[in-house]
Design a protein around this motif. Structure first.
Motif, PDB file in Angstrom:
ATOM      1  N   PHE A 157       0.841  -1.200   0.000  1.00 42.00           N
ATOM      2  CA  PHE A 157       0.000   0.000   0.000  1.00 42.00           C
ATOM      3  C   PHE A 157       0.874   1.248   0.000  1.00 42.00           C
ATOM      4  O   PHE A 157       0.606   2.221  -0.730  1.00 42.00           O
ATOM      5  CB  PHE A 157      -0.912  -0.018   1.229  1.00 42.00           C
ATOM      6  N   LEU A 158       1.947   1.232   0.792  1.00 45.45           N
ATOM      7  CA  LEU A 158       2.875   2.363   0.831  1.00 45.45           C
ATOM      8  C   LEU A 158       3.575   2.548  -0.512  1.00 45.45           C
ATOM      9  O   LEU A 158       3.824   3.673  -0.946  1.00 45.45           O
ATOM     10  CB  LEU A 158       3.907   2.157   1.942  1.00 45.45           C
ATOM     11  N   LEU A 211      -4.758  -1.577  -3.411  1.00 43.26           N
ATOM     12  CA  LEU A 211      -3.573  -0.953  -4.006  1.00 43.26           C
ATOM     13  C   LEU A 211      -3.954   0.191  -4.933  1.00 43.26           C
ATOM     14  O   LEU A 211      -3.271   1.220  -4.986  1.00 43.26           O
ATOM     15  CB  LEU A 211      -2.748  -2.000  -4.757  1.00 43.26           C
ATOM     16  N   VAL A 212      -5.049   0.025  -5.673  1.00 42.60           N
ATOM     17  CA  VAL A 212      -5.505   1.106  -6.550  1.00 42.60           C
ATOM     18  C   VAL A 212      -6.013   2.283  -5.721  1.00 42.60           C
ATOM     19  O   VAL A 212      -5.827   3.442  -6.095  1.00 42.60           O
ATOM     20  CB  VAL A 212      -6.588   0.599  -7.518  1.00 42.60           C
ATOM     21  N   VAL A 213      -6.644   2.006  -4.572  1.00 39.97           N
ATOM     22  CA  VAL A 213      -7.025   3.082  -3.660  1.00 39.97           C
ATOM     23  C   VAL A 213      -5.790   3.875  -3.249  1.00 39.97           C
ATOM     24  O   VAL A 213      -5.788   5.118  -3.249  1.00 39.97           O
ATOM     25  CB  VAL A 213      -7.739   2.515  -2.409  1.00 39.97           C
ATOM     26  N   ALA A 214      -4.714   3.160  -2.898  1.00 45.68           N
ATOM     27  CA  ALA A 214      -3.467   3.829  -2.523  1.00 45.68           C
ATOM     28  C   ALA A 214      -2.915   4.641  -3.689  1.00 45.68           C
ATOM     29  O   ALA A 214      -2.448   5.784  -3.509  1.00 45.68           O
ATOM     30  CB  ALA A 214      -2.437   2.791  -2.070  1.00 45.68           C
ATOM     31  N   LEU A 215      -2.967   4.066  -4.883  1.00 45.28           N
ATOM     32  CA  LEU A 215      -2.452   4.750  -6.076  1.00 45.28           C
ATOM     33  C   LEU A 215      -3.184   6.065  -6.315  1.00 45.28           C
ATOM     34  O   LEU A 215      -2.548   7.119  -6.507  1.00 45.28           O
ATOM     35  CB  LEU A 215      -2.600   3.827  -7.288  1.00 45.28           C
ATOM     36  N   GLU A 216      -4.508   6.028  -6.305  1.00 50.81           N
ATOM     37  CA  GLU A 216      -5.285   7.234  -6.583  1.00 50.81           C
ATOM     38  C   GLU A 216      -5.203   8.231  -5.432  1.00 50.81           C
ATOM     39  O   GLU A 216      -5.160   9.446  -5.667  1.00 50.81           O
ATOM     40  CB  GLU A 216      -6.743   6.864  -6.870  1.00 50.81           C
ATOM     41  N   ALA A 217      -5.175   7.728  -4.192  1.00 54.30           N
ATOM     42  CA  ALA A 217      -4.999   8.634  -3.053  1.00 54.30           C
ATOM     43  C   ALA A 217      -3.646   9.329  -3.135  1.00 54.30           C
ATOM     44  O   ALA A 217      -3.532  10.538  -2.861  1.00 54.30           O
ATOM     45  CB  ALA A 217      -5.117   7.855  -1.740  1.00 54.30           C
ATOM     46  N   GLY A 218      -2.625   8.582  -3.538  1.00 51.98           N
ATOM     47  CA  GLY A 218      -1.310   9.183  -3.713  1.00 51.98           C
ATOM     48  C   GLY A 218      -1.294  10.234  -4.801  1.00 51.98           C
ATOM     49  O   GLY A 218      -0.632  11.277  -4.669  1.00 51.98           O
ATOM     50  N   ALA A 219      -2.036   9.975  -5.892  1.00 49.48           N
ATOM     51  CA  ALA A 219      -2.112  10.957  -6.972  1.00 49.48           C
ATOM     52  C   ALA A 219      -2.764  12.244  -6.490  1.00 49.48           C
ATOM     53  O   ALA A 219      -2.318  13.354  -6.843  1.00 49.48           O
ATOM     54  CB  ALA A 219      -2.896  10.380  -8.150  1.00 49.48           C
TER      55      ALA A 219
END
Length: 498
Positions: free
Chosen positions: A26-27, A153-161
């Protein structure tokens, strides 16, 4: 007890290890999202700092997309051969060094090279999915476990974006517009995540006796290089130039000797037998068609939202701040779609969930054709398309991993990324030509400009619609735990292995 022993000691221990694994990954995806969002609001400032205009700065994105299309298949295959964690560490180290190089660069050439090399992060998600599937396969719930994990993981990706997009300009202002310090922030994030992988992520179990198909990867790289190069020249020189079609034709012809070589090789770069199966080729083709909208449609949507209807007869005349909220709504809908996909797959089947997601993408973009004059209409269309897109971002690599035999999950997931990138390169080039012709036409105020945007939305919608139809050809129980358990695990000689 070591993580490897825990992974094989029972379902409960395996779930604990996988939860820990997903937490660290996730990180990694959070950092990936930061890299994708951080530089966007700073693009014009960075271009001015480097002494180039925004048109030249666009070459950074083109170079990164090209490099990512070339390196992902090789790195994914190396993950299958030597361990997915090991290659994840290598790609993270290259990304970290490139990020520090961007912060230290004083000229455009150095920045361009570093930005391109930073594109090694695109292999992170395929390797992560392969890692998770390798751990989950041992419990007999690898497919469902991977779908749930990929959604997070996609939640993490979009949150990171979102975090990256909000942080970039704010860090720039807080540091007194100091470029080295501003650009050092993502480099620090990547460096920290390297150690998170090193100490927190267990290694997968590669099959012994593997060897790299060097000639196969050289031919594959050349084919992709010529095709994506031709698509780049399509955007620069237009469809009438020989520099477009000759490279694309050469790239397609290279696939002929590549296919002959792969059929004979005992451990091919891409197993064409697996690729040709009904549970695999529709997924890979769907990834390419999906790339048209998810990678190619965002800039046209932004320029349409900024267009002044009083002058051009179309558009919403939104300022950049409001457009950023529009993009934010789209990113949130991606998160929603990623979380909903495993729920729908559990209630129906993974195949049905994929088909529904593709129809959502198609519906969202096709709705733009009649509904584009009000802000609420554009937001609604983007949210519908975003829900489907979020589901597909999570679903495609996990479906490819579930459809692949033992020892090929990495290359299978990596190919979804590569075909998506090629689809995005195609869309970017074609959409650039369509919009250039439509928006520079003397008749743009009387309909040519709007017709160009409608053409873009139609291509996105029809592409997703074709993908949805192709997914009906997939076996009904494909990508489910039951189907995966029934698949034979083939060794390098084609015989079943334990």
């Amino acid at each position: 007890m070591s993580s490897d022993r825990a992974a094989t000691s029972g379902g409960g221990s395996l779930r604990t290890v996988t939860f820990s694994l997903v937490g660290f990954l996730f990180l990694v995806e959070l950092t990936s999202g930061i890299l994708q969002g951080y530089y966007v609001p700073l693009a014009s400032k960075i271009a001015a700092h480097l002494g180039v205009d925004t048109a030249d700065y666009n070459w950074t994105e083109a170079a990164q997309l090209l490099l990512s299309a070339l390196v992902v298949p090789v790195l994914a295959k190396l993950g299958d051969m030597f361990g997915h964690k090991r290659i994840l560490l290598v790609s993270t180290a290259v990304t970290a060094l490139a990020s520090w190089g961007m912060a230290a660069s004083g000229g455009f050439a150095g920045y361009l090279v570093a930005f391109a090399l930073q594109g090694f992060y695109v292999v992170w998600l395929p390797l992560e999915v392969a890692l998770i599937f390798d751990r989950g396969r041992r419990s007999g719930t690898g497919a469902s476990m991977t779908r749930r994990a990929a959604g997070f993981l996609v939640v993490a990706l979009e949150a990171g974006a979102i975090i990256g997009a909000l942080a970039g300009s704010r860090v720039f202002k807080a540091t007194g517009e100091n470029f080295p310090i501003t650009l050092a922030v993502p480099a620090i994030c990547v460096t920290l995540v390297f150690f998170a992988i090193l100490f927190g992520v267990p290694e997968s179990t590669p099959l012994p006796g593997r060897r790299l198909d060097g000639r196969g990867f050289v031919l594959l790289t050349l084919a992709l290089l010529f095709i994506t190069g031709g698509l780049t020249f399509l955007r620069l020189n237009g469809p009438a130039s020989w520099t477009v079609w000759v490279p694309i034709a050469i790239g397609l012809l290279i696939f002929v000797p590549f296919a002959r070589l792969e059929r004979r090789h005992p451990d091919p770069a891409i197993d064409l037998r697996v690729l040709g199966q009904s549970r695999m080729w529709p997924v890979q083709l769907t990834a390419g068609l999906f790339g048209i909208s998810v990678l190619g449609a965002q800039i046209p949507l932004s320029t349409f939202a900024a267009a002044d209807p009083a002058k051009l007869g179309y558009g919403l005349k939104l300022d950049p701040d409001v457009i950023s909220y529009l993009i934010g709504a789209y990113l949130v809908s991606l998160i929603v779609g990623a979380l909903l996909f495993p729920v729908l797959a559990r209630r129906t089947t993974p195949r049905v969930a994929l088909i529904v997601a593709a129809f959502f993408v198609a519906g969202g973009y096709l709705l733009f054709i009649p509904l584009h004059e009000q802000v609420w209409q554009v937001v609604a269309n983007m949210v519908i398309a975003g829900i489907g897109s979020g589901a597909l971002v999570a679903a495609l690599p996990s479906a490819a991993a579930a459809a692949a035999p033992v020892g090929q999950s990495g290359i299978a997931t990596g190919l979804t990324n590569t075909t998506k990138t090629v689809g995005g390169a195609f869309a970017s080039a074609v959409f650039g030509v369509i919009l250039h012709v439509g928006l520079t036409s003397t008749a743009s105020t009387s309909g040519a400009g709007l017709a160009a945007y409608i053409a873009v939305w139609t291509i996105c919608g029809v592409g997703a619609l074709v993908a949805a139809v192709l997914l009906f050809l997939v076996p009904k129980l494909a990508f489910s735990d039951v189907e995966v358990q029934s698949l034979p695990a083939e060794g390098l000689d084609g015989r079943p292995v334990d």
